[in-house]
Design a protein around this motif. Structure first.
Motif, mmCIF file in Angstrom:
data_model
loop_
_atom_site.group_PDB
_atom_site.id
_atom_site.type_symbol
_atom_site.label_atom_id
_atom_site.label_comp_id
_atom_site.label_asym_id
_atom_site.label_seq_id
_atom_site.Cartn_x
_atom_site.Cartn_y
_atom_site.Cartn_z
ATOM 1 N N THR A 294 0.843 -0.995 0.002
ATOM 2 C CA THR A 294 0.053 -0.130 0.077
ATOM 3 C C THR A 294 0.758 1.154 0.037
ATOM 4 N N ALA A 295 0.428 2.077 -0.488
ATOM 5 C CA ALA A 295 1.025 3.641 -0.681
ATOM 6 C C ALA A 295 1.390 4.218 0.903
ATOM 7 N N THR A 296 0.473 3.709 1.913
ATOM 8 C CA THR A 296 0.547 4.378 3.159
ATOM 9 C C THR A 296 1.802 3.690 3.556
ATOM 10 N N VAL A 297 1.909 2.490 3.473
ATOM 11 C CA VAL A 297 3.164 1.898 4.224
ATOM 12 C C VAL A 297 4.296 2.348 3.482
ATOM 13 N N ARG A 298 4.494 2.611 2.235
ATOM 14 C CA ARG A 298 5.423 3.146 1.424
ATOM 15 C C ARG A 298 5.918 4.319 1.897
ATOM 16 N N GLU A 299 4.934 5.218 2.140
ATOM 17 C CA GLU A 299 5.061 6.539 2.543
ATOM 18 C C GLU A 299 5.859 6.558 4.053
ATOM 19 N N ARG A 300 5.145 5.735 4.966
ATOM 20 C CA ARG A 300 5.621 5.865 6.238
ATOM 21 C C ARG A 300 7.010 5.358 6.213
ATOM 22 N N PHE A 301 7.215 4.399 5.676
ATOM 23 C CA PHE A 301 8.655 3.562 5.559
ATOM 24 C C PHE A 301 9.712 4.557 5.325
ATOM 25 N N ALA A 302 9.300 5.354 4.050
ATOM 26 C CA ALA A 302 10.270 6.360 3.573
ATOM 27 C C ALA A 302 11.072 7.059 4.604
ATOM 28 N N GLY A 303 10.171 7.506 5.666
ATOM 29 C CA GLY A 303 10.507 8.466 6.837
ATOM 30 C C GLY A 303 11.787 7.738 7.708
ATOM 31 N N PHE A 304 12.085 6.300 7.615
ATOM 32 C CA PHE A 304 12.959 5.575 8.074
ATOM 33 C C PHE A 304 13.989 5.205 7.051
ATOM 34 N N GLY A 305 13.718 5.654 5.835
ATOM 35 C CA GLY A 305 14.906 5.274 4.715
ATOM 36 C C GLY A 305 14.893 3.884 4.235
ATOM 37 N N VAL A 306 13.803 3.149 4.547
ATOM 38 C CA VAL A 306 13.789 1.889 4.140
ATOM 39 C C VAL A 306 12.698 1.490 3.050
ATOM 40 N N THR A 307 12.765 0.297 2.368
ATOM 41 C CA THR A 307 11.777 -0.044 1.323
ATOM 42 C C THR A 307 11.237 -1.189 1.725
ATOM 43 N N PRO A 308 9.746 -0.975 1.579
ATOM 44 C CA PRO A 308 8.923 -2.162 1.907
ATOM 45 C C PRO A 308 9.201 -3.422 0.927
ATOM 46 N N GLN A 309 9.247 -4.471 1.517
ATOM 47 C CA GLN A 309 9.631 -5.821 0.851
ATOM 48 C C GLN A 309 8.685 -6.650 1.191
ATOM 49 N N ALA A 310 7.877 -7.316 0.195
ATOM 50 C CA ALA A 310 6.875 -8.342 0.635
ATOM 51 C C ALA A 310 7.459 -9.522 0.101
ATOM 52 N N SER A 311 7.085 -10.911 0.945
ATOM 53 C CA SER A 311 7.274 -12.143 0.474
ATOM 54 C C SER A 311 6.290 -13.116 1.023
ATOM 55 N N THR A 312 6.261 -14.474 0.283
ATOM 56 C CA THR A 312 5.674 -15.320 1.012
ATOM 57 C C THR A 312 6.645 -16.152 2.159
ATOM 58 N N PRO A 313 5.674 -16.745 3.022
ATOM 59 C CA PRO A 313 6.712 -17.391 3.861
ATOM 60 C C PRO A 313 7.667 -18.484 3.266
ATOM 61 N N SER A 314 7.482 -19.113 1.935
ATOM 62 C CA SER A 314 8.442 -19.953 1.687
ATOM 63 C C SER A 314 9.625 -19.133 0.910
ATOM 64 N N GLN A 315 9.340 -17.882 0.320
ATOM 65 C CA GLN A 315 10.365 -16.980 -0.166
ATOM 66 C C GLN A 315 11.238 -16.606 1.061
ATOM 67 N N LEU A 316 10.733 -16.376 2.068
ATOM 68 C CA LEU A 316 11.552 -15.937 3.372
ATOM 69 C C LEU A 316 12.429 -16.823 3.729
ATOM 70 N N ARG A 317 11.914 -18.179 4.001
ATOM 71 C CA ARG A 317 12.560 -19.344 4.251
ATOM 72 C C ARG A 317 13.893 -19.628 3.445
ATOM 73 N N ASP A 318 13.337 -19.556 2.055
ATOM 74 C CA ASP A 318 14.550 -19.529 1.169
ATOM 75 C C ASP A 318 15.638 -18.351 1.168
ATOM 76 N N HIS A 319 15.384 -17.108 1.822
ATOM 77 C CA HIS A 319 16.115 -16.181 1.723
ATOM 78 C C HIS A 319 16.917 -16.348 3.063
ATOM 79 N N VAL A 320 16.420 -16.662 3.979
ATOM 80 C CA VAL A 320 17.212 -17.063 5.497
ATOM 81 C C VAL A 320 18.114 -18.133 5.226
ATOM 82 N N ARG A 321 17.813 -19.042 4.471
ATOM 83 C CA ARG A 321 18.844 -20.107 4.076
ATOM 84 C C ARG A 321 19.961 -19.915 3.233
ATOM 85 N N ASN A 322 19.776 -19.144 2.111
ATOM 86 C CA ASN A 322 20.631 -18.518 1.191
ATOM 87 C C ASN A 322 21.384 -17.427 2.046
ATOM 88 N N GLU A 323 21.027 -16.750 2.583
ATOM 89 C CA GLU A 323 21.782 -15.473 3.268
ATOM 90 C C GLU A 323 22.645 -16.340 4.515
#
Length: 339
Positions: free
Chosen positions: A294-323
């Motif tokens: 949502t635009a609301t989250v993008r705008e509010r996250f911008a105040g912290f200098g971070v980018t919203p990033q969505a994923s499924t649980p399986s994508q997050l599982r793969d990310h943790v394993r790979n990293e």
């Protein structure tokens, strides 16, 4: 008198027949009820049934902490129960993480971060395995690093940085041994043959004055911390570790130009304790993905200098394993040890 014509026997047969029919009806009724009531009970007990605790294993403040608080504020009303943030700092994130990995509570979550994929390479006494002891829910945000030098530095480009790095003329301040900023310098040295000296500090706030003063040749820093000084002209950005160039740093090249392995971002994500029911994890993950876009989250996250990033649980599982595999290999080949 024959048994067939015995009135008493006939009454017994009739009664037995009625009892038999009643027994069958009773069994059928009980069976129907047993299939109906669990369904109704399940509908009434949809997770969560009480407030949900989100353990943040760091002190209040910081981009990850801020972004998870925003999401908790937005998700709570849609879940029907509040998400209560509980900061539990200690031991570089180990204290809070261990609370969740060992939790028997089915209403406990964890804000996980990059640290959880680095610590297993540096310590063999964690007492937990995040890939085994947590359920991934979804990513929250990403945050690249920036390689910056003092405004008057002779390093004016990525080519300058590489040439001086290979000549052994550069030092690079970072936020501590084993942090993402430290490992970024080690990755450059490992993959590109540079001889940049890593210099650990106790956080970006202590590092920045020395970068501005030129005490260290450059700093490898979290973007939100360095960006105001870059925009004020006190620091010069030489490269960023994002996958694509950033609007906030127009004209600054990506370190990815030297190889895809140099896409390096800090990240925050949501995990659930093992006792949280799968249906609850799936429901929470779906709401998280909806809000991240949502635009609301993008705008509010911008105040912290971070980018919203969505994923499924399986994508997050793969990310943790790979990293985890990525940083474990680097720590091993470079012989990195905690002080």
């Amino acid at each position: 008198m024959s048994r067939r014509s015995d009135p008493q026997a006939m009454r017994f047969q009739t009664t037995a027949s009625r009892l038999s029919r009643r027994s069958v009806l009773g069994v059928l009724t009980a069976s129907a009820a047993s299939s109906f009531w669990p369904t109704l009970a399940g509908a009434q007990a949809q997770w969560p049934t009480r407030p949900v605790t989100v353990i943040v294993p760091f002190a209040p403040g910081g981009a990850g902490n801020g972004s998870v608080r925003i999401l908790a504020e937005l998700i709570g009303p849609r879940l029907g129960q509040p998400l209560v943030i509980d900061n539990r700092p200690g031991a570089g994130g180990i204290t809070g993480t261990a609370m969740v990995t060992s939790s028997n509570d089915d209403h406990t979550l964890l804000m996980g971060s990059t640290t959880m994929t680095i610590l297993p390479a540096l310590r063999n006494d964690l007492g937990y395995d995040v890939q085994r002891d947590l359920q991934p829910v979804g990513m929250i945000s990403t945050q690249p690093l920036v390689l910056a030098v003092a405004a008057g530095s002779p390093v004016r480009s990525l080519d300058d940085l590489m040439a001086r790095g290979r000549a052994g003329e550069l030092s690079a301040g970072n936020s501590g041994v084993g942090t993402l900023s430290h490992l970024t310098t080690e990755l450059l040295n490992s993959k590109l043959g540079t001889r940049i000296l890593p210099v650990p500090y106790k956080g970006d706030s202590v590092l920045i004055p020395d970068v501005v003063a030129g005490t260290v040749s450059m700093g490898v820093m979290n973007l939100p911390v360095a960006l105001p000084l870059i925009q004020a002209g006190r620091l010069r950005a030489v490269a960023v570790t994002s996958a694509q160039p950033l609007e906030s740093l127009a004209g600054v090249p990506v370190l990815r130009a030297l190889g895809d392995e140099f896409v390096i971002s800090g990240w925050a994500a949501l995990f659930a304790a093992k006792k949280v029911p799968l249906a609850g994890v799936e429901r929470l993950g779906m709401l998280l993905r909806e809000l991240i876009g949502t635009a609301t989250v993008r705008e509010r996250f911008a105040g912290f200098g971070v980018t919203p990033q969505a994923s499924t649980p399986s994508q997050l599982r793969d990310h943790v394993r790979n990293e985890t595999a990525r940083w474990t290999e680097l720590v091993r080949t470079r012989g990195i040890k905690l002080e």
